[in-house]
Scaffold this motif. Structure first.
Motif: not given
Length: 282
Positions: A198-219
């Motif tokens: 659970r805690t590893n999922i939460a940590a990854l969710f934060v990192i991956l959410f920011i990764y997805g939110w900050n996508q620039y070139l592909w969009p």
């Protein structure tokens, strides 16, 4: 025992304060710039004190956007970024945790080869394979769609590797106990592995959410319909105005609003995020 040395304590706090100032000062400038009129930047000097146009600038960005730059209202772009970030983060977690489960707990031919084939893709980021990826997405008719924005970015070798390492730390006795109790593979996965991760999922969710939110070139590459513009790509379009001076007050207002969702995710998930990064024992 750590010795109490006043000078070293002072030096450590001074370095930390200096680091905070260096990081926070550009954010402060963006906030100040978002409270002035466009004319305040005609001299090329950014004001250092707040102006009186904050409410008007933010309401303009959320309400009408910048039609002169081809940027729709910011609310729609932020919604697109939110949908994209959630699909990417949740999709990466689901695919990675199930693939790690298969690699660790199932015995099948070429299991290690499959893992290393996944791991090697770390050397192939989106920027390296962007032309063939765009060709596939275009041939599938996924341009200007949420699927086109998110599906090519869902697979994650990093998350698969991290979940694999987590599963390897779980004692084999736990698997044997689950078998004795009559639990099948999916029940073991659902009732034991996921709660322990659970805690590893939460940590990854934060990192991956920011990764997805900050996508620039592909969009920026696959969206030509303003209904699917994301906020980061939208800010780029606002800043590059043909034959005109960018309206930096509106651009900075968009920047400040675009910062809010990632910051809120980090704040609300801070405890689980830190625990997921530091927890080593199961």
């Amino acid at each position: 025992m750590v010795e109490d040395r006043p000078f070293l304590n002072f030096l450590a706090h001074a370095v930390l304060i200096l680091g905070v100032v260096v990081v926070a000062f550009p954010v402060y400038l963006a906030l100040i710039a978002s409270t002035h009129t466009a004319q305040a930047f005609s001299s090329g000097v950014i004001p250092l004190l707040p102006g009186a146009e904050m409410a008007n600038n933010y309401m303009t960005m959320l309400g009408t956007g910048m039609s002169s730059s081809g940027a729709p209202p910011l609310g729609g772009m932020m919604l697109n970024s939110l949908i994209m970030a959630l699909i990417i983060s949740l999709g990466k977690i689901v695919i990675s945790i199930t693939s790690a489960f298969a690699i660790v707990y199932f015995r099948f031919p070429f299991r290690n080869l499959a893992f290393w084939a996944i791991f090697v893709t770390l050397m192939l980021p989106v920027e390296v394979r962007i032309v063939p990826t765009f060709k596939v997405v275009a041939d599938l008719g996924m341009l200007n769609s949420y699927a086109g924005l998110s599906v090519p970015l869902i697979a994650s070798a990093t998350a698969t590797f991290l979940f694999r390492q987590v599963f390897l730390t779980i004692p084999d006795e736990m698997l044997e106990a689950a078998r004795i109790d009559g639990a099948g593979p999916m029940k073991f996965f659902r009732d034991i592995l996921i709660p322990l991760s659970r805690t590893n999922i939460a940590a990854l969710f934060v990192i991956l959410f920011i990764y997805g939110w900050n996508q620039y070139l592909w969009p920026l590459l696959i969206t030509t319909d303003d209904r699917f513009y994301t906020v980061v790509a939208g800010i780029k379009r606002m800043a590059e105005v043909a034959d005109a001076v960018p309206q930096w007050n509106f651009v900075m207002a968009a920047v400040m609003l675009a910062m809010l969702p990632p910051v809120l995710v980090v704040i609300f998930m801070q405890r689980l995020f830190v625990k997921g990064l530091t927890e080593t024992e199961k």
